[in-house]
Design an enzyme around this catalytic site. Structure first.
Site, PDB file in Angstrom:
ATOM      1  N   TYR A 142       6.449  -0.403   0.954  1.00 56.85           N
ATOM      2  CA  TYR A 142       7.413  -1.489   0.695  1.00 56.85           C
ATOM      3  C   TYR A 142       8.460  -1.026  -0.319  1.00 56.85           C
ATOM      4  O   TYR A 142       9.664  -1.169  -0.102  1.00 56.85           O
ATOM      5  CB  TYR A 142       6.637  -2.700   0.177  1.00 56.85           C
ATOM      6  CG  TYR A 142       7.461  -3.858  -0.319  1.00 56.85           C
ATOM      7  CD1 TYR A 142       8.284  -4.582   0.532  1.00 56.85           C
ATOM      8  CD2 TYR A 142       7.363  -4.267  -1.659  1.00 56.85           C
ATOM      9  CE1 TYR A 142       9.003  -5.668   0.063  1.00 56.85           C
ATOM     10  CE2 TYR A 142       8.078  -5.354  -2.136  1.00 56.85           C
ATOM     11  CZ  TYR A 142       8.898  -6.050  -1.276  1.00 56.85           C
ATOM     12  OH  TYR A 142       9.607  -7.129  -1.743  1.00 56.85           O
ATOM     13  N   ILE A 172       7.948 -14.040  -7.350  1.00 53.14           N
ATOM     14  CA  ILE A 172       8.557 -15.381  -7.312  1.00 53.14           C
ATOM     15  C   ILE A 172       7.448 -16.425  -7.157  1.00 53.14           C
ATOM     16  O   ILE A 172       6.622 -16.339  -6.238  1.00 53.14           O
ATOM     17  CB  ILE A 172       9.566 -15.509  -6.144  1.00 53.14           C
ATOM     18  CG1 ILE A 172      10.623 -14.390  -6.201  1.00 53.14           C
ATOM     19  CG2 ILE A 172      10.227 -16.882  -6.151  1.00 53.14           C
ATOM     20  CD1 ILE A 172      11.552 -14.406  -7.372  1.00 53.14           C
TER      21      ILE A 172
END
Ligand code: AKB
Length: 311
Positions: A142, A172
């Site tokens: 990633y 988040i």
């Protein structure tokens, strides 16, 4: 008038960003798109298209029919799932971005948004107050795809004139749509389990500090970056972005101020190594200087709001 295509509208950030963009630009001017079925709020408030971002022909067809002035491509496979399916993660994260950039040129889209992540940093990066420009040797697929994506964004800006903008999101935290497949996801789960069970088993160890941000700040940062005049954007790879930093025991202590009996245990898994390769805190002074970024939520303010809203 702006018209927006938002790809990845059913994801954690996409679902909330779609609704905020619709509030700002008009419901009919924000076309939500995803491979998944949308929730009722997204489906009933404005246009929706089924789209696999890897299918360039369908992507081009949607651009032809809607003529957006802006594309937000939020479709991605995150860090933990990416380690399980590395080729799929690379394909989605890289070719999804390449399709977006190439098609934005063909269809004369004015602005493109693509999210990067703190995962672009790696074990050789300075961990505390990681600067905007520093050593970057990510060791997750990633992170590698996000770093390569940042290089592509800069290249398409410099060589092809694409007005592409990007933020390196920290973890988040939000209550509307749960995240999936990330290393920072514990910081969302912990609130859900605190309300549902009164206890939580954390997959990261005590002391694992990571940069985090509450969703309202992340949405505001994204919209402020996209609304900033082009001549204020000095970074065309991706901006460092920060709000708060905490370790699992610190978010647990914050929850215990509201739910005193809340109990946490620790059972670290493969995600511990990913977390340890990432920064503990981020220096976002360039974003602050260029387009006036300033976070609003700290840990306790976020905890109060999360516990009020988590069902
Ligand atoms: C993840 O944990 O993979 C994401 C990220 C930090 O980009 N939340």
């Amino acid at each position: 008038m702006e018209k927006i295509l938002l790809i990845g509208a059913c994801g954690q950030i996409g679902a909330e960003l779609t609704m905020q963009l619709r509030a700002a630009y008009g419901d009919g001017n924000v076309v939500a798109a995803d491979v998944k079925e949308p929730n009722s709020e997204i489906r009933e408030s404005g246009p929706f298209e089924h789209l696999n971002v890897l299918d360039a022909a369908s992507f081009g067809d949607i651009l032809e029919r809607h003529s957006p002035t802006q594309i937000y491509n939020l479709a991605a496979m995150l860090s933990a799932t990416g380690e399980k399916y590395p080729l799929k993660a690379w394909d989605l994260n890289m070719n999804g971005l390449l399709n977006t950039l190439e098609l934005s040129i063909i269809h004369e889209v004015k602005k493109v948004y693509w999210p990067s992540s703190i995962a672009v940093f790696g074990p050789t990066t300075p961990r505390v107050m990681t600067p905007q420009e520093t050593v970057m040797e990510p060791n997750t697929i990633y992170g590698i795809s996000k770093q390569a994506g940042e290089r592509l964004c800069e290249w398409y800006h410099q060589k092809k004139g694409v007005d592409v903008r990007s933020l390196r999101y920290p973890g988040i935290i939000s209550y509307k749509t749960e995240p999936g497949g990330g290393t920072t996801d514990y910081a969302v789960d912990i609130y859900f389990q605190a309300k549902r069970k009164g206890s939580y088993e954390c997959f990261l160890k005590e002391g694992t500090a990571l940069p985090m941000m509450y969703m309202p700040d992340a949405i505001r940062a994204t919209m402020e970056l996209m609304e900033a005049p082009a001549n204020t954007i000095s970074v065309r790879s991706s901006y460092n972005l920060a709000a708060m930093t905490f370790a699992p025991e610190e978010v647990a202590a914050s929850i215990q101020k509201e739910i005193p009996d809340f109990a946490v245990s620790y059972a670290p898994d493969f995600r511990q190594a990913i977390a340890e390769s990432w920064p503990a805190s981020i220096d976002d002074s360039v974003a602050r200087k260029d387009w006036g970024w300033k976070p609003e939520f700290d840990l306790d303010a976020m905890t109060k709001d999360m516990l009020e809203h988590v069902r």
